[in-house]
Write an enzyme that holds these catalytic residues in place. Structure first.
Site, PDB file in Angstrom:
ATOM      1  N   ALA A   9     -59.374  13.723  51.791  1.00 57.11           N
ATOM      2  CA  ALA A   9     -59.070  13.622  50.383  1.00 57.11           C
ATOM      3  C   ALA A   9     -59.327  13.448  49.038  1.00 57.11           C
ATOM      4  O   ALA A   9     -58.779  13.613  47.564  1.00 57.11           O
ATOM      5  CB  ALA A   9     -56.856  13.612  50.294  1.00 57.11           C
ATOM      6  N   GLY A  11     -62.381  14.310  47.618  1.00 54.12           N
ATOM      7  CA  GLY A  11     -63.073  15.823  47.152  1.00 54.12           C
ATOM      8  C   GLY A  11     -62.854  16.067  46.227  1.00 54.12           C
ATOM      9  O   GLY A  11     -61.764  15.574  45.933  1.00 54.12           O
ATOM     10  N   ARG A  15     -64.259  24.177  42.561  1.00 49.88           N
ATOM     11  CA  ARG A  15     -64.175  24.539  42.000  1.00 49.88           C
ATOM     12  C   ARG A  15     -62.866  25.603  41.472  1.00 49.88           C
ATOM     13  O   ARG A  15     -62.643  26.527  41.053  1.00 49.88           O
ATOM     14  CB  ARG A  15     -64.740  25.852  43.578  1.00 49.88           C
ATOM     15  CG  ARG A  15     -65.696  26.474  43.653  1.00 49.88           C
ATOM     16  CD  ARG A  15     -66.372  26.938  44.793  1.00 49.88           C
ATOM     17  NE  ARG A  15     -65.986  26.483  45.422  1.00 49.88           N
ATOM     18  CZ  ARG A  15     -65.879  26.939  46.756  1.00 49.88           C
ATOM     19  NH1 ARG A  15     -65.759  28.129  47.424  1.00 49.88           N
ATOM     20  NH2 ARG A  15     -66.194  26.107  48.148  1.00 49.88           N
ATOM     21  N   LYS A  22     -58.021  18.077  43.007  1.00 41.33           N
ATOM     22  CA  LYS A  22     -57.237  19.647  43.417  1.00 41.33           C
ATOM     23  C   LYS A  22     -56.113  19.027  45.246  1.00 41.33           C
ATOM     24  O   LYS A  22     -55.105  20.671  45.123  1.00 41.33           O
ATOM     25  CB  LYS A  22     -58.795  19.764  45.480  1.00 41.33           C
ATOM     26  CG  LYS A  22     -58.745  21.107  45.909  1.00 41.33           C
ATOM     27  CD  LYS A  22     -59.684  21.904  46.546  1.00 41.33           C
ATOM     28  CE  LYS A  22     -60.090  20.819  47.582  1.00 41.33           C
ATOM     29  NZ  LYS A  22     -60.997  21.603  48.545  1.00 41.33           N
ATOM     30  N   GLN A  73     -62.342   5.890  49.146  1.00 44.59           N
ATOM     31  CA  GLN A  73     -63.673   5.873  49.532  1.00 44.59           C
ATOM     32  C   GLN A  73     -64.102   6.133  47.907  1.00 44.59           C
ATOM     33  O   GLN A  73     -64.243   7.562  47.070  1.00 44.59           O
ATOM     34  CB  GLN A  73     -63.512   7.426  50.215  1.00 44.59           C
ATOM     35  CG  GLN A  73     -65.045   7.758  50.467  1.00 44.59           C
ATOM     36  CD  GLN A  73     -65.034   9.647  50.922  1.00 44.59           C
ATOM     37  OE1 GLN A  73     -64.852  10.087  50.782  1.00 44.59           O
ATOM     38  NE2 GLN A  73     -66.479   9.161  51.645  1.00 44.59           N
ATOM     39  N   ASP A 101     -56.023  19.154  51.797  1.00 42.97           N
ATOM     40  CA  ASP A 101     -56.726  20.820  50.891  1.00 42.97           C
ATOM     41  C   ASP A 101     -56.294  21.954  52.353  1.00 42.97           C
ATOM     42  O   ASP A 101     -56.725  22.752  51.385  1.00 42.97           O
ATOM     43  CB  ASP A 101     -58.217  20.786  50.214  1.00 42.97           C
ATOM     44  CG  ASP A 101     -59.354  20.660  51.177  1.00 42.97           C
ATOM     45  OD1 ASP A 101     -58.797  20.503  51.947  1.00 42.97           O
ATOM     46  OD2 ASP A 101     -59.683  21.055  50.698  1.00 42.97           O
ATOM     47  N   GLY A 136     -68.877  25.089  59.716  1.00 45.19           N
ATOM     48  CA  GLY A 136     -69.486  24.542  60.994  1.00 45.19           C
ATOM     49  C   GLY A 136     -69.338  25.051  62.042  1.00 45.19           C
ATOM     50  O   GLY A 136     -68.129  25.668  62.675  1.00 45.19           O
ATOM     51  N   ASN A 166     -65.346  25.490  63.468  1.00 42.72           N
ATOM     52  CA  ASN A 166     -64.639  24.305  63.315  1.00 42.72           C
ATOM     53  C   ASN A 166     -63.971  24.292  62.353  1.00 42.72           C
ATOM     54  O   ASN A 166     -63.980  24.508  61.065  1.00 42.72           O
ATOM     55  CB  ASN A 166     -65.983  22.891  63.128  1.00 42.72           C
ATOM     56  CG  ASN A 166     -65.120  22.258  63.038  1.00 42.72           C
ATOM     57  OD1 ASN A 166     -64.300  21.294  63.660  1.00 42.72           O
ATOM     58  ND2 ASN A 166     -65.522  20.938  62.333  1.00 42.72           N
ATOM     59  N   ASN A 374      -8.361  31.508  30.678  1.00 41.33           N
ATOM     60  CA  ASN A 374      -9.146  32.181  29.868  1.00 41.33           C
ATOM     61  C   ASN A 374      -9.970  32.238  28.950  1.00 41.33           C
ATOM     62  O   ASN A 374      -8.861  31.560  27.756  1.00 41.33           O
ATOM     63  CB  ASN A 374      -8.171  33.598  29.826  1.00 41.33           C
ATOM     64  CG  ASN A 374      -9.277  34.560  29.804  1.00 41.33           C
ATOM     65  OD1 ASN A 374     -10.178  35.212  30.896  1.00 41.33           O
ATOM     66  ND2 ASN A 374      -9.233  34.427  28.351  1.00 41.33           N
TER      67      ASN A 374
HETATM   68  C1  UD1 Z   1     -66.118  21.242  57.005  1.00 44.41           C
HETATM   69  C2  UD1 Z   1     -66.626  20.493  58.065  1.00 44.41           C
HETATM   70  C3  UD1 Z   1     -67.135  21.893  58.633  1.00 44.41           C
HETATM   71  C4  UD1 Z   1     -65.839  22.796  59.089  1.00 44.41           C
HETATM   72  C5  UD1 Z   1     -65.368  22.949  57.549  1.00 44.41           C
HETATM   73  C6  UD1 Z   1     -64.335  23.494  57.583  1.00 44.41           C
HETATM   74  C7  UD1 Z   1     -68.701  18.524  58.313  1.00 44.41           C
HETATM   75  C8  UD1 Z   1     -69.207  17.989  57.881  1.00 44.41           C
HETATM   76  N1  UD1 Z   1     -68.031  19.570  57.999  1.00 44.41           N
HETATM   77  O1  UD1 Z   1     -67.418  21.346  56.314  1.00 44.41           O
HETATM   78  O2  UD1 Z   1     -67.635  21.968  60.418  1.00 44.41           O
HETATM   79  O3  UD1 Z   1     -66.272  23.979  59.526  1.00 44.41           O
HETATM   80  O4  UD1 Z   1     -65.395  21.403  56.953  1.00 44.41           O
HETATM   81  O5  UD1 Z   1     -63.832  23.611  56.174  1.00 44.41           O
HETATM   82  O6  UD1 Z   1     -67.810  17.338  58.308  1.00 44.41           O
HETATM   83  N2  UD1 Z   1     -63.638  15.241  52.126  1.00 44.41           N
HETATM   84  C9  UD1 Z   1     -63.882  13.765  51.781  1.00 44.41           C
HETATM   85  N3  UD1 Z   1     -64.963  12.292  51.370  1.00 44.41           N
HETATM   86  C10 UD1 Z   1     -66.231  13.475  51.320  1.00 44.41           C
HETATM   87  C11 UD1 Z   1     -66.105  14.437  51.316  1.00 44.41           C
HETATM   88  C12 UD1 Z   1     -64.905  15.582  52.385  1.00 44.41           C
HETATM   89  O7  UD1 Z   1     -62.335  13.523  51.525  1.00 44.41           O
HETATM   90  O8  UD1 Z   1     -67.109  12.002  51.678  1.00 44.41           O
HETATM   91  C13 UD1 Z   1     -62.922  15.581  52.242  1.00 44.41           C
HETATM   92  C14 UD1 Z   1     -62.677  17.215  51.281  1.00 44.41           C
HETATM   93  O9  UD1 Z   1     -62.095  16.329  50.550  1.00 44.41           O
HETATM   94  C15 UD1 Z   1     -62.722  17.830  52.440  1.00 44.41           C
HETATM   95  C16 UD1 Z   1     -63.023  18.035  53.374  1.00 44.41           C
HETATM   96  O10 UD1 Z   1     -62.639  16.612  53.606  1.00 44.41           O
HETATM   97  O11 UD1 Z   1     -60.952  18.083  51.718  1.00 44.41           O
HETATM   98  C17 UD1 Z   1     -63.567  18.429  54.117  1.00 44.41           C
HETATM   99  O12 UD1 Z   1     -65.462  17.966  53.280  1.00 44.41           O
HETATM  100  P1  UD1 Z   1     -66.358  19.820  52.674  1.00 44.41           P
HETATM  101  O13 UD1 Z   1     -67.158  18.744  51.789  1.00 44.41           O
HETATM  102  O14 UD1 Z   1     -65.381  20.641  52.244  1.00 44.41           O
HETATM  103  O15 UD1 Z   1     -66.672  20.255  54.175  1.00 44.41           O
HETATM  104  P2  UD1 Z   1     -67.302  21.676  54.424  1.00 44.41           P
HETATM  105  O16 UD1 Z   1     -68.539  21.686  54.221  1.00 44.41           O
HETATM  106  O17 UD1 Z   1     -66.595  22.669  54.056  1.00 44.41           O
END
Ligand code: UD1
Ligand code: CA
Length: 452
Positions: A9, A11, A15, A22, A73, A101, A136, A166, A374
Site C-alpha cells: 500500500a 504507491g 491518477r 489512494k 517503504q 488498492d 503481467g 497476473n 399526544n
Molecule cells: C503489478 C504486477 C503485474 C500485475 C498487476 C496487477 C509486478 C511487477 N507487476 O503490476 O504483474 O498484472 O500488478 O494489477 O508486481 N507498490 C508498492 N511499492 C512499490 C511498488 C508498488 O507498495 O514499490 C504497490 C502499489 O501501491 C500497488 C501495487 O503495489 O498497489 C502494484 O503496483 P504497480 O506498480 O501498480 O504494479 P503494476 O504495474 O500494476
C-alpha cells in the site's frame, strides 16, 4: 501451517488526483485498505504487515490496530522491493501477498489459493481478461505448466497476445522468500524490483506454481482512478443487493440501493428506491422503508415503517412504530411500539412511549414522553440555555396543545394538558391544564392603517 499476510500500500496513486492516499479512498463507505485488512483477518493470520509509503502517516493513523504491523517503504522501487521491506518481520511458513488498492477479493478465493501453497508449491491467482493490457502475463510451457510472469512492458508481441493475466495476489512458502527477494534485479523496462520475478526463480528451484482463477474479474480489480473506484462501488452494491434479496428483502430497484456498513435483515422487508444504509443497521421482519431515506446505526423493530425522505441516526423504532415522511431522528431517538412521528419532526435523545404521537413540525430533545401522549404541531422542547441541556418529562396520556414551548427542566404529570401557544416554565400536575399565554382581548371598530 502459520500464515503472514503482506499488503502492499505504498504507491502514490497519481491518477486519483487526490490529496488523500489512494488506499484510503472508500468503497461502500470504508477505505479500500480497510476492506483488504478485514478480508485478511478472516484468514486468521499470525500477523498482517502493511507496507506504506505515500501518505504513510495518515494511513497508519487511520488503520492502526493490534494485529496490524506497518512497514515503511521510503522509496517505491517495485513490488519485490516492497515485500522485502516486510521480510524482517515475517516468520510464518506461508506468506500471502495482497494489495491495498484491490479491495473486493473474496475470502473463499484466497482460501482456495492458500490451499495450493506448501513448502514445495506456490499459489498464484490469475485472471482471464478480455483486454490484458498493462497486466503481467502468465507464461506456460507446452504442457501448460507455469514458467514465469512477464510484465506487459517487457513482453514480446507474441507474449502480449496471452489473455491470462497476473492478479499480483500470490501465496508463497516463507522459507524461500528471503532468498528469492535477495536475488531480484531491476534490469527491466521499468527499472523496478518485480515481485513477479520470483515465479521463474521458484520454477528454477524445482517448485511447482499452481494457479487458481478468480471467478469474477471485479474481485481482483484494483482502483487506479476514480472511474475504477466507481466500478468497484457498483460491483460491491450489486453484490450487497443480491445478498439482501436472497435473504427475503424486496428492493424495488436493486440498482438504487446503497449499503455502507452492515445490515441484518428479517423476512418480507420492503425497501423503496434511493435508500442508504450506513454503519450497523438492524431491520426486523416486515419493515417498510420509503424512498430517499438515510438510515445509520439504527434498529427497526418488526413491522416498523419509515416513510419517504426520512433521516435516522442512532435511532430505534419499536414494533409497528412509524416515522416520516421527512422525519429526522437523531441519536437517542427511541419510539415505543406503535408510536408515531410525522413530517418535519426532529427528535434527539427523546424517548416516546407506546402509542405516543408527534404528528407535525416539532423539536423534541432530551425528552421522556409517556405512553399515548399526544404532542401538538409546532411543539418545541427548549432544552438548551446556551450552556447546559435540560430534560423534559411527560407522563402518560398528556396532551400538548399546538405551538407549546416547554422550557426545560420541566415535568408534566399523567393526563396533563397544555393550552395551544403556551410557554410552559413550571411543572404541571397530573390532569391539570396549563395555560401560559396572554389573554386575548378584542378591540372593536379597529381601523387598519392606510397607505400615505
Ligand atoms: C503489478 C504486477 C503485474 C500485475 C498487476 C496487477 C509486478 C511487477 N507487476 O503490476 O504483474 O498484472 O500488478 O494489477 O508486481 N507498490 C508498492 N511499492 C512499490 C511498488 C508498488 O507498495 O514499490 C504497490 C502499489 O501501491 C500497488 C501495487 O503495489 O498497489 C502494484 O503496483 P504497480 O506498480 O501498480 O504494479 P503494476 O504495474 O500494476
Ligand atoms: Ca497497478
Amino acid at each position: 501451517m502459520s500464515l503472514d499476510i503482506v499488503i502492499l500500500a505504498a504507491g502514490q496513486g497519481t491518477r486519483m488526483r487526490s490529496a488523500l492516499p489512494k488506499v484510503l479512498h472508500p468503497v461502500a463507505g470504508k477505505s479500500m485498505l480497510a476492506h483488504v485488512i478485514d478480508t485478511a483477518r478472516q484468514l486468521s493470520p499470525r500477523k498482517i504487515h502493511v507496507v506504506i509509503g505515500h501518505g504513510a502517516e495518515l494511513v497508519r493513523e487511520r488503520l492502526a490496530a493490534d494485529d496490524v504491523d506497518f512497514v515503511l517503504q521510503a522509496e517505491q522501487l517495485g513490488t519485490g522491493h516492497a515485500v522485502a521491506q516486510a521480510l524482517p518481520h515475517i516468520e510464518a511458513d506461508k506468506v500471502l501477498i495482497l494489495y491495498g488498492d484491490v479491495p473486493l477479493t473474496q475470502v473463499e478465493t484466497l482460501s482456495r489459493l492458500l490451499a495450493q501453497a506448501s513448502d514445495s508449491q506456490l499459489g498464484l491467482l490469475t485472471v482471464n481478461l478480455a483486454d490484458p493490457t498493462g497486466y503481467g502475463r502468465i507464461i506456460r510451457d507446452e504442457a501448460g505448466i507455469v514458467q514465469a510472469i512477464v510484465e506487459h512492458k517487457d513482453a514480446s508481441e507474441a507474449q502480449r497476445t496471452i489473455r491470462e493475466g497476473n492478479t499480483g495476489i500470490l501465496a508463497v512458502p516463507g522459507k524461500h522468500l528471503g532468498d528469492w527477494l535477495g536475488r531480484l534485479s531491476n534490469s527491466n523496462a521499468q527499472g523496478e524490483y518485480y515481485l513477479t520475478d520470483v515465479i521463474a526463480m521458484a520454477v528454477a528451484d524445482g517448485l511447482v506454481v499452481a494457479t487458481e482463477t478468480a471467478q469474477e474479474e471485479m474481485e481482483v480489480l484494483g482502483a487506479n482512478d476514480r472511474i475504477q473506484l466507481a466500478q468497484l462501488e457498483r460491483y460491491y452494491q450489486q453484490r450487497a443487493a443480491r445478498r439482501l434479496m436472497t435473504q427475503g428483502v424486496t428492493l424495488l430497484d436493486p440498482a438504487r440501493f446503497d449499503l455502507r456498513g452492515e445490515v441484518t435483515v428479517g423476512r418480507d422487508v420492503q425497501i423503496d428506491i434511493n435508500v442508504i444504509l450506513e454503519g450497523k443497521v438492524v431491520i426486523e421482519d416486515g419493515v417498510q422503508i420509503g424512498a430517499n431515506c438515510v438510515i445509520k446505526d439504527s434498529i427497526l423493530r418488526r413491522g416498523a415503517i419509515v416513510k419517504a425522505n426520512s433521516h435516522l441516526e442512532g435511532a430505534e423504532l419499536g414494533e409497528g412504530a412509524d416515522c416520516g415522511p421527512f422525519a429526522r431522528l437523531r441519536p437517542g431517538a427511541k419510539l415505543g411500539a406503535k408510536a408515531h412521528v410525522g413530517n418535519f419532526v426532529e427528535l434527539k435523545n427523546a424517548v416516546l412511549g407506546e402509542g405516543a404521537k408527534a404528528g407535525h413540525l416539532s423539536y423534541l430533545g432530551d425528552a421522556e414522553i409517556g405512553a399515548r401522549t399526544n404532542i401538538g404541531a409546532g411543539t418545541i422542547t427548549c432544552n438548551y440555555d446556551g450552556a447546559n441541556k435540560f430534560k423534559t418529562v411527560m407522563g402518560e396520556d398528556v396532551f400538548i396543545g399546538s405551538n407549546s414551548s416547554l422550557v426545560a427542566p420541566v415535568t408534566l404529570g399523567d393526563g396533563a394538558t397544555t393550552g395551544a401557544g403556551s410557554t410552559v416554565t413550571q411543572d404541571v400536575p397530573s390532569k391539570a391544564l396549563a395555560v401560559g399565554r396572554a389573554k386575548q382581548r378584542n378591540i372593536e371598530g379597529w381601523k387598519r392603517p392606510t397607505k400615505k
